[in-house]
Design an enzyme around this catalytic site. Sequence first.
Site, PDB file in Angstrom:
ATOM      1  CE  LYS A  80      -4.483  -1.557   1.071  1.00 13.26           C
ATOM      2  NZ  LYS A  80      -4.385  -2.894   1.710  1.00 13.26           N
ATOM      3  CD  GLU A 118     -10.712   3.737   1.843  1.00 12.44           C
ATOM      4  OE1 GLU A 118     -10.743   4.980   1.687  1.00 12.44           O
ATOM      5  OE2 GLU A 118     -10.018   2.982   1.132  1.00 12.44           O
ATOM      6  CB  SER A 158      -0.522  -8.136  -1.187  1.00  9.35           C
ATOM      7  OG  SER A 158      -1.328  -8.999  -0.412  1.00  9.35           O
TER       8      SER A 158
HETATM    9  C1  PLP Z   1      -5.307  -3.930   1.476  1.00  9.14           C
HETATM   10  C2  PLP Z   1      -4.651  -5.198   1.208  1.00  9.14           C
HETATM   11  C3  PLP Z   1      -5.100  -6.050   0.182  1.00  9.14           C
HETATM   12  C4  PLP Z   1      -6.330  -5.782  -0.626  1.00  9.14           C
HETATM   13  O1  PLP Z   1      -6.282  -4.642  -1.415  1.00  9.14           O
HETATM   14  P1  PLP Z   1      -6.048  -4.673  -2.975  1.00  9.14           P
HETATM   15  O2  PLP Z   1      -6.341  -3.280  -3.385  1.00  9.14           O
HETATM   16  O3  PLP Z   1      -7.002  -5.672  -3.564  1.00  9.14           O
HETATM   17  O4  PLP Z   1      -4.642  -5.061  -3.203  1.00  9.14           O
HETATM   18  C5  PLP Z   1      -4.382  -7.207  -0.063  1.00  9.14           C
HETATM   19  N1  PLP Z   1      -3.302  -7.533   0.675  1.00  9.14           N
HETATM   20  C6  PLP Z   1      -2.853  -6.750   1.671  1.00  9.14           C
HETATM   21  C7  PLP Z   1      -1.668  -7.171   2.449  1.00  9.14           C
HETATM   22  C8  PLP Z   1      -3.510  -5.565   1.973  1.00  9.14           C
HETATM   23  O5  PLP Z   1      -3.062  -4.805   2.955  1.00  9.14           O
END
Ligand code: PLP
Length: 399
Positions: free
Chosen positions: A93, A115, A381
């Site tokens: 992020k 948010e 992610s």
């Molecule tokens: C916020 C988040 C997501 C989901 O958000 P996307 O916009 O779909 O990427 C996925 N993995 C992690 C670790 C997150 O913090």
Amino acid sequence: MSNYFKEYPNSEGFFETYGGAFIPPTLEVEMKKITDAYHTISKSHNFIQELRSIRKHYQGRPTPVYYCARLSEKYGGRIYLKREDLNHTGAHKLNHCMGEALLAKHLGKKRLIAETGAGQHGVALATAAAYFGLECEIHMGEVDIKKEHPNVVRMKILGAEVVPVSHGLKTLKEAVDSAFESYLKDPENTIYCIGSVVGPHPFPMMVRDFQRVVGIEAREQFLEMTGELPDNVVACVGGGSNAMGIFSAFLNDEECQLYGVEPAGRSLNLGDHAATMKFGTPGIIHGFKCYMLKDEKGEPAPVYSVASGLDYPGVGPEHSMLKDKKSVNYDSINDKEAIDAFYELSRLEGIIPALESAHAVAYALKLAKEQPQKSILLNLSGRGDKDIDFIVDTYGLPE
Ligand SMILES: *Cc1c(COP(=O)(O)O)cnc(C)c1O
């Protein structure tokens, strides 16, 4: 390829029929200003240099690509992780938050507002606000505040104000509603930094562009490590920003299969999952058009996932288009499969994944079993520190 990014979205923010900006006139003016500013600075040498420098010296980019030897040995296939869990603040992020905050500074804004679901976007934005010396206000559902306590504390330490949201299901959708309301009170001094490739134009485009670094790095790193492109690329999809980040580098590679993984939750009954692509139909939510889960009145349906970052009844407009074009395969993974994968990755590789990312891991393990000759590049992610207490308290430790 270069044409793809010129073509999508079009100047009104449409990815074919999805996206756009279905918003009140006051917001329209603000979005137009943000769009114009983005087009100007995204071509500016100074902006690009500053973002590059931040990514390298502050975020710790490029994040590595890692070959999972033990996981691959057990499940088959060759499984590689793009380590966004090692990006500063522990998820992908910050890639778009630093971009959005840099833009805010350029626009002379004093306050960032957003948010958050699992709290990762809130933490990343509070970090960006601290870095640039801006105020920060984060809206978060009360259910998520309880579940993601460590991230709430992090945001407060970083100097952000956390606004609890106590209506409806008290999760991500209500937090978006609340943040929008607060933004509308003072759009002059504030910028709403949306946390994914969702919302009105230009956010789905901007957030994608800021996340493209993930795919650009990963493609190069994978080629360098293996001499070829991955057969399969897997990412979890909440709003879809980490998935767009990695997919965007492979959209033109016919030999790469792309898989977006949504949460199937605790059952496939409406209200028990957030598998928007599987069960949704086109509709308008939070100012843009996309696939959407609806109740009998056509309103956004209640959604659920064990992963707070995935429980959103809409999805990015670009993903909605890519589904129709069949450029990406969308499938789902349930809570139990995600929890099992969470422990598998932890115990076989020493990497504790975020619950969101664990959905992608679970899907990759299925693919590996089905296609033992093939390679898989998985976008990890985020890391799981925020989830550990919740998981152990709720599910216990495995044998
Ligand atoms: C916020 C988040 C997501 C989901 O958000 P996307 O916009 O779909 O990427 C996925 N993995 C992690 C670790 C997150 O913090």
